[in-house]
Design an enzyme around this catalytic site. Structure first.
Site, mmCIF file in Angstrom:
data_model
loop_
_atom_site.group_PDB
_atom_site.id
_atom_site.type_symbol
_atom_site.label_atom_id
_atom_site.label_comp_id
_atom_site.label_asym_id
_atom_site.label_seq_id
_atom_site.Cartn_x
_atom_site.Cartn_y
_atom_site.Cartn_z
ATOM 1 N N GLY A 64 -50.015 -44.067 -7.557
ATOM 2 C CA GLY A 64 -51.369 -44.594 -7.368
ATOM 3 C C GLY A 64 -52.000 -44.998 -8.697
ATOM 4 N N ASP B 275 -60.154 -32.213 -22.062
ATOM 5 C CA ASP B 275 -60.420 -32.769 -20.735
ATOM 6 C C ASP B 275 -61.445 -31.840 -20.071
ATOM 7 O OD1 ASP B 275 -59.008 -30.544 -19.976
ATOM 8 O OD2 ASP B 275 -57.652 -31.586 -18.612
ATOM 9 N N CYS C 63 -57.774 -13.208 -15.447
ATOM 10 C CA CYS C 63 -57.810 -14.010 -16.682
ATOM 11 C C CYS C 63 -57.340 -13.227 -17.907
ATOM 12 C CB CYS C 63 -59.225 -14.522 -16.915
ATOM 13 S SG CYS C 63 -59.345 -15.559 -18.383
ATOM 14 N N CYS D 173 -59.722 -20.259 -14.846
ATOM 15 C CA CYS D 173 -61.122 -20.501 -15.190
ATOM 16 C C CYS D 173 -61.573 -21.788 -14.515
ATOM 17 C CB CYS D 173 -61.301 -20.576 -16.707
ATOM 18 S SG CYS D 173 -63.039 -20.538 -17.173
ATOM 19 N N TYR E 276 -58.854 -38.211 -25.282
ATOM 20 C CA TYR E 276 -58.095 -37.086 -24.735
ATOM 21 C C TYR E 276 -56.577 -37.333 -24.878
ATOM 22 C CZ TYR E 276 -55.367 -34.404 -21.617
ATOM 23 O OH TYR E 276 -54.348 -33.628 -21.153
ATOM 24 N N GLU F 66 -48.450 -37.759 -19.951
ATOM 25 C CA GLU F 66 -49.905 -37.629 -20.007
ATOM 26 C C GLU F 66 -50.595 -38.709 -19.167
ATOM 27 O OE1 GLU F 66 -51.942 -35.360 -21.077
ATOM 28 O OE2 GLU F 66 -50.327 -34.085 -21.807
ATOM 29 N N ARG G 245 -42.631 -30.295 -20.163
ATOM 30 C CA ARG G 245 -42.997 -29.160 -21.008
ATOM 31 C C ARG G 245 -41.909 -28.944 -22.062
ATOM 32 N NH1 ARG G 245 -46.972 -25.888 -18.119
ATOM 33 N NH2 ARG G 245 -48.703 -27.353 -18.154
ATOM 34 N N CYS H 14 -62.100 -14.349 -12.970
ATOM 35 C CA CYS H 14 -62.071 -13.536 -14.199
ATOM 36 C C CYS H 14 -61.110 -12.350 -14.087
ATOM 37 C CB CYS H 14 -63.469 -13.058 -14.553
ATOM 38 S SG CYS H 14 -64.642 -14.412 -14.782
HETATM 39 S S1 SF4 Z 1 -63.019 -14.436 -18.200
HETATM 40 FE FE1 SF4 Z 1 -61.577 -16.121 -18.055
HETATM 41 S S2 SF4 Z 1 -61.913 -16.957 -15.984
HETATM 42 FE FE2 SF4 Z 1 -63.698 -15.685 -16.497
HETATM 43 S S3 SF4 Z 1 -65.167 -17.146 -17.368
HETATM 44 FE FE3 SF4 Z 1 -64.033 -16.230 -19.058
HETATM 45 S S4 SF4 Z 1 -62.365 -17.673 -19.472
HETATM 46 FE FE4 SF4 Z 1 -63.172 -18.123 -17.437
#
Ligand code: SF4
Length: 290
Positions: A77, A134, A195, A186, A116, A33, A21, A192
């Site tokens: 692997g 991805d 989130c 997510c 990607y 990656e 990072r 949610c």
């Molecule tokens: S609120 Fe966040 S976790 Fe819920 S569906 Fe939307 S992006 Fe995904």
């Protein structure tokens, strides 16, 4: 703008979570990656460090032998990735004269680098404003921006939505943040409540939930066992360098016929070298890392 800032704030403490990072060196970004494809981040950390100690730049990797590269890949692997990375390094040195190219289209022409990985390297190392799609990123973008599941909309629409949402000031950070969000929050069954995008998310605001619990597709048992057998044969040769087909079979816990079959596949992939006797399945035939 609100969603970009909320995402960036959520990602902030994660910016220093892993050694790759904050890395901007294109070769190092590419190594991380490729290692992160199909291997969990926690397992990648020690391998990433030791691989870069052994092959600190693209020229060092290009000059290494195949066997050395396969040895340095221990613990990760999917050894074909190692060979593709080694071939890519060789091509970069031969064709481009050294540093990794910044153009995604050129990156994509290198062995083992798909759309990607090309977008991830171009955005993280070179700051190119490209979304790296991805599975996780696709899911987050489709839900948040389009109020849909990824399979309900075309890749073109997801790409367009991701492109207009992308943080052009920090495309690499944005890609990594969306990826992390897809992995941690997510998920197929979204969390949610935790989130940072919940206020704006079209999927949540429309009251949507996954229609059925996400199915976990069992992997093909034959493919699984073949992959395991291939991994065990290469792992055995990493320590012993070379041996007879019989010793390889014993080390990998395979019958002689099965070991010969696995060795033939590994030879075709360039991961193992074997004499005609071993290829014919004879116990005293020699097998080694290439
Ligand atoms: S609120 Fe966040 S976790 Fe819920 S569906 Fe939307 S992006 Fe995904």
């Amino acid at each position: 703008v609100g969603t970009r800032a909320a995402l960036a704030t959520w990602f902030e403490p994660r910016r220093s979570l892993y050694p790759w990072r904050g890395e901007r060196d294109p070769y190092r970004v590419l190594v991380s990656e490729v290692m992160l494809q199909q291997t969990q981040a926690g397992r990648v950390v020690p391998a990433y460090r030791s691989f870069l100690e052994r092959f600190p730049d693209v020229a060092a990797l290009a000059a290494a032998s195949r066997a050395d590269v396969l040895r340095a890949w221990a613990g990760l692997g999917y050894n074909r990735r190692a060979l593709a990375l080694w071939r890519a390094a060789g091509e970069v040195v031969r064709t481009h004269g050294g540093p990794l190219p910044a153009e995604p289209a050129v990156l994509q022409g290198l062995p083992g680098i798909g759309p990607y990985t090309a977008a991830a390297v171009a955005s993280i190392a070179f700051g190119r404003p490209l979304p790296a799609l991805d599975t996780n990123v696709r899911r987050v973008v489709a839900r948040t921006r389009l109020g849909s599941e990824a399979h309900e909309v075309s890749t073109g629409r997801v790409l367009q939505a991701a492109g207009s949402w992308l943080d052009r000031a920090d495309p690499g950070g944005w890609n990594q943040a969306v990826m992390d969000l897809g992995r941690e929050v997510c998920r197929p069954a979204p969390r949610c409540d935790a989130c940072p995008l919940a206020r704006w998310c079209r999927y949540r605001l429309a009251g949507r939930r996954p229609s059925s619990p996400p199915r976990h597709r069992p992997s093909d048992p034959f493919e699984g066992s073949t992959r395991q057998a291939r991994g065990r044969v290469v792992a055995g040769l990493r320590t012993r360098r070379s041996g007879t087909l019989a010793s390889v079979a014993v080390g990998a816990g395979l019958s002689l016929d099965r070991a010969a079959e696995v060795v033939r596949v590994l030879v075709a992939d360039g991961l193992v070298a074997a004499g005609p006797a071993a290829l014919a399945g004879r116990a005293n035939g020699r097998v080694r890392l290439p």
